[in-house]
Write a protein that holds these residues in place. Structure first.
Motif, mmCIF file in Angstrom:
data_model
loop_
_atom_site.group_PDB
_atom_site.id
_atom_site.type_symbol
_atom_site.label_atom_id
_atom_site.label_comp_id
_atom_site.label_asym_id
_atom_site.label_seq_id
_atom_site.Cartn_x
_atom_site.Cartn_y
_atom_site.Cartn_z
ATOM 1 N N THR A 113 0.823 -1.210 0.000
ATOM 2 C CA THR A 113 0.000 0.000 0.000
ATOM 3 C C THR A 113 0.854 1.255 0.000
ATOM 4 O O THR A 113 0.564 2.229 -0.709
ATOM 5 C CB THR A 113 -0.937 0.008 1.224
ATOM 6 O OG1 THR A 113 -1.758 -1.157 1.202
ATOM 7 C CG2 THR A 113 -1.834 1.240 1.212
ATOM 8 N N ARG A 114 1.921 1.247 0.787
ATOM 9 C CA ARG A 114 2.816 2.410 0.803
ATOM 10 C C ARG A 114 3.443 2.627 -0.575
ATOM 11 O O ARG A 114 3.517 3.765 -1.057
ATOM 12 C CB ARG A 114 3.917 2.206 1.855
ATOM 13 C CG ARG A 114 4.938 3.332 1.873
ATOM 14 C CD ARG A 114 6.059 3.070 2.843
ATOM 15 N NE ARG A 114 5.588 3.024 4.211
ATOM 16 C CZ ARG A 114 6.401 3.090 5.268
ATOM 17 N NH1 ARG A 114 7.704 3.203 5.086
ATOM 18 N NH2 ARG A 114 5.924 3.025 6.496
ATOM 19 N N TYR A 118 2.904 6.011 -2.780
ATOM 20 C CA TYR A 118 4.070 6.790 -3.211
ATOM 21 C C TYR A 118 4.166 6.831 -4.734
ATOM 22 O O TYR A 118 4.636 7.828 -5.315
ATOM 23 C CB TYR A 118 5.344 6.193 -2.619
ATOM 24 C CG TYR A 118 5.587 6.572 -1.174
ATOM 25 C CD1 TYR A 118 4.646 7.290 -0.453
ATOM 26 C CD2 TYR A 118 6.759 6.212 -0.526
ATOM 27 C CE1 TYR A 118 4.860 7.624 0.873
ATOM 28 C CE2 TYR A 118 6.993 6.551 0.804
ATOM 29 C CZ TYR A 118 6.022 7.255 1.496
ATOM 30 O OH TYR A 118 6.230 7.599 2.805
ATOM 31 N N SER A 119 3.740 5.768 -5.403
ATOM 32 C CA SER A 119 3.748 5.741 -6.865
ATOM 33 C C SER A 119 2.756 6.763 -7.418
ATOM 34 O O SER A 119 3.044 7.469 -8.384
ATOM 35 C CB SER A 119 3.398 4.343 -7.378
ATOM 36 O OG SER A 119 4.374 3.400 -6.964
ATOM 37 N N GLY A 124 2.392 12.334 -10.168
ATOM 38 C CA GLY A 124 1.753 13.638 -10.226
ATOM 39 C C GLY A 124 0.423 13.765 -9.525
ATOM 40 O O GLY A 124 -0.196 14.842 -9.555
ATOM 41 N N ILE A 125 -0.055 12.704 -8.894
ATOM 42 C CA ILE A 125 -1.325 12.800 -8.159
ATOM 43 C C ILE A 125 -1.007 13.314 -6.762
ATOM 44 O O ILE A 125 -0.778 12.532 -5.824
ATOM 45 C CB ILE A 125 -2.029 11.424 -8.093
ATOM 46 C CG1 ILE A 125 -2.247 10.883 -9.497
ATOM 47 C CG2 ILE A 125 -3.369 11.532 -7.366
ATOM 48 C CD1 ILE A 125 -2.878 9.512 -9.537
ATOM 49 N N ARG A 126 -0.969 14.646 -6.644
ATOM 50 C CA ARG A 126 -0.497 15.253 -5.404
ATOM 51 C C ARG A 126 -1.529 16.140 -4.722
ATOM 52 O O ARG A 126 -1.237 16.726 -3.678
ATOM 53 C CB ARG A 126 0.769 16.059 -5.692
ATOM 54 C CG ARG A 126 1.880 15.205 -6.310
ATOM 55 C CD ARG A 126 3.134 15.979 -6.559
ATOM 56 N NE ARG A 126 4.171 15.115 -7.132
ATOM 57 C CZ ARG A 126 5.415 15.509 -7.421
ATOM 58 N NH1 ARG A 126 5.765 16.776 -7.170
ATOM 59 N NH2 ARG A 126 6.282 14.659 -7.941
ATOM 60 N N ASP A 127 -2.695 16.267 -5.319
ATOM 61 C CA ASP A 127 -3.741 17.073 -4.701
ATOM 62 C C ASP A 127 -4.286 16.338 -3.481
ATOM 63 O O ASP A 127 -4.631 15.163 -3.562
ATOM 64 C CB ASP A 127 -4.867 17.317 -5.711
ATOM 65 C CG ASP A 127 -5.809 18.429 -5.260
ATOM 66 O OD1 ASP A 127 -6.115 18.478 -4.045
ATOM 67 O OD2 ASP A 127 -6.244 19.224 -6.105
ATOM 68 N N GLU A 128 -4.396 17.048 -2.348
ATOM 69 C CA GLU A 128 -4.819 16.387 -1.121
ATOM 70 C C GLU A 128 -6.254 15.877 -1.172
ATOM 71 O O GLU A 128 -6.645 15.021 -0.368
ATOM 72 C CB GLU A 128 -4.662 17.326 0.075
ATOM 73 C CG GLU A 128 -5.625 18.493 0.099
ATOM 74 C CD GLU A 128 -5.487 19.304 1.373
ATOM 75 O OE1 GLU A 128 -6.529 19.667 1.945
ATOM 76 O OE2 GLU A 128 -4.344 19.568 1.794
ATOM 77 N N LYS A 129 -7.051 16.347 -2.142
ATOM 78 C CA LYS A 129 -8.432 15.861 -2.231
ATOM 79 C C LYS A 129 -8.478 14.367 -2.569
ATOM 80 O O LYS A 129 -9.473 13.689 -2.299
ATOM 81 C CB LYS A 129 -9.210 16.660 -3.279
ATOM 82 C CG LYS A 129 -8.776 16.406 -4.719
ATOM 83 C CD LYS A 129 -9.586 17.255 -5.684
ATOM 84 C CE LYS A 129 -9.152 17.002 -7.136
ATOM 85 N NZ LYS A 129 -9.920 17.846 -8.083
#
Length: 332
Positions: A113-114, A118-119, A124-129
């Motif tokens: 899962t980690r 992290y992948s 580029g999936i960095r939006d906290e939503k």
């Protein structure tokens, strides 16, 4: 039909029913509760709620969840280890499967899962939503209403013991013991057709249940033949004759191939006593671990008391509902 049911049917077909029951139980426990994943994602959301960026929230969330995950699963592994050493039969099999399930679930949560999260962040999936944010929730004062909850728990447990006493007084036994405990009659017949497990459950079992007036039935295929063995409660000679005639008339069984014999219980008194002793030893080992881990005997005693409470509530349910008690119940 879900995947767990398909897995159980496959294992039944391959004569691995006891393993299938244990594995299905462990998988359902892990899939439904998902306590490990809840702890991880709850910590990540908490970090995001206090203003951490996604990268830091992921790192800190996994670190904070690690101790809780290890403590929760180490105690279960201790119980599985003790049951595996001291238990016999299905109890030992359940302990081994439980331990395997815990190790695999911890590996997937803490490593796989980690790596996946992290992948996602790396591509580029960095939006906290996408990761969520902990919301402020209304606090419930459970301790303030502890008197009510204690009363409800004691009432349920007392109802279970009263129910067992009533059933014992009627001569039906404190619990509704299944074929694993009391034995019964085994009837084997050749149907001239290779039935699937589902066809057996939908075609043969209902006919047998209607004849004997009891739904506690175990049916298995005889490997390499078209014969099927049906295990029921102990039948009288008249009931055996009636059942054999029904198998011939309604299901087309070969009358000359039908055989009946009495079978003994697969769960002996010794196995039951071994399971009880193993549970007591496992509880003591868990008590000692939690005591040393948190340096306070109150935490350890509270955890063991909660465990005993859960066992008594489940026992009360089985006693009042008269649900069949089999080998899986003893293993659990």
């Amino acid at each position: 039909m879900n995947g767990l049911e398909e897995l159980q049917k496959l294992l039944d077909k391959e004569k691995m029913a006891p393993v299938g029951k244990d594995l299905s139980l462990v998988m359902q426990k892990k899939l439904k509760k998902s306590g490990i994943y809840f702890r991880i994602f709850a910590r990540v959301k908490e970090e995001l709620a206090v203003g951490r960026n996604v990268r830091t929230a992921l790192k800190t969330g996994f670190q904070k969840a690690l101790s809780a995950i290890l403590d929760g699963n180490v105690t279960t592994l201790i119980a599985a280890f003790v049951l595996g050493i001291m238990g016999t039969g299905s109890v030992k099999g359940f302990a081994q499967t439980l331990a395997l399930g815990i190790v695999v679930s911890m590996f997937t949560a803490l490593v796989v899962t980690r790596w996946i999260l992290y992948s996602f962040y790396a591509i580029g999936i960095r939006d906290e939503k996408f990761y969520g944010r902990a919301k402020e929730r209304r606090t419930l004062n459970f301790l303030g209403k502890r008197g009510v909850f204690f009363a409800v728990s004691l009432a349920m447990i007392a109802a279970g013991f009263i129910g067992m006493g009533v059933h014992a007084a009627k001569g039906s036994g404190t619990l509704n013991y299944g074929l694993d405990f009391v034995g019964g009659t085994s009837t084997t017949a050749d149907y001239g057709k290779d039935y699937t497990i589902e066809e057996i459950e939908n075609t043969i079992v209902p006919v047998v249940a209607d004849v004997i007036g009891d739904s506690d039935i175990m049916a298995n295929k005889v490997e390499g033949t078209t014969q099927i063995t049906v295990k029921t409660r102990t039948l009288t000679l008249d009931e055996r004759d009636t059942l054999e005639q029904a198998l011939v008339d309604q299901l087309g069984a070969d009358e000359s191939s039908i055989t009946s014999q009495s079978i003994s219980s697969t769960v002996s008194n010794e196995m039951r006593s071994d399971a009880i002793v193993a549970v007591i030893v496992a509880s003591i080992c868990m008590l000692i671990y939690i005591w040393f881990r948190f340096k306070d005997i109150r935490f350890a005693s509270s955890a063991v008391i909660a465990l005993v409470h859960d066992v008594l509530v489940v026992l009360a349910f089985y006693a009042l509902s008269q649900t069949s008690v089999g080998s899986t119940f003893i293993a659990c």
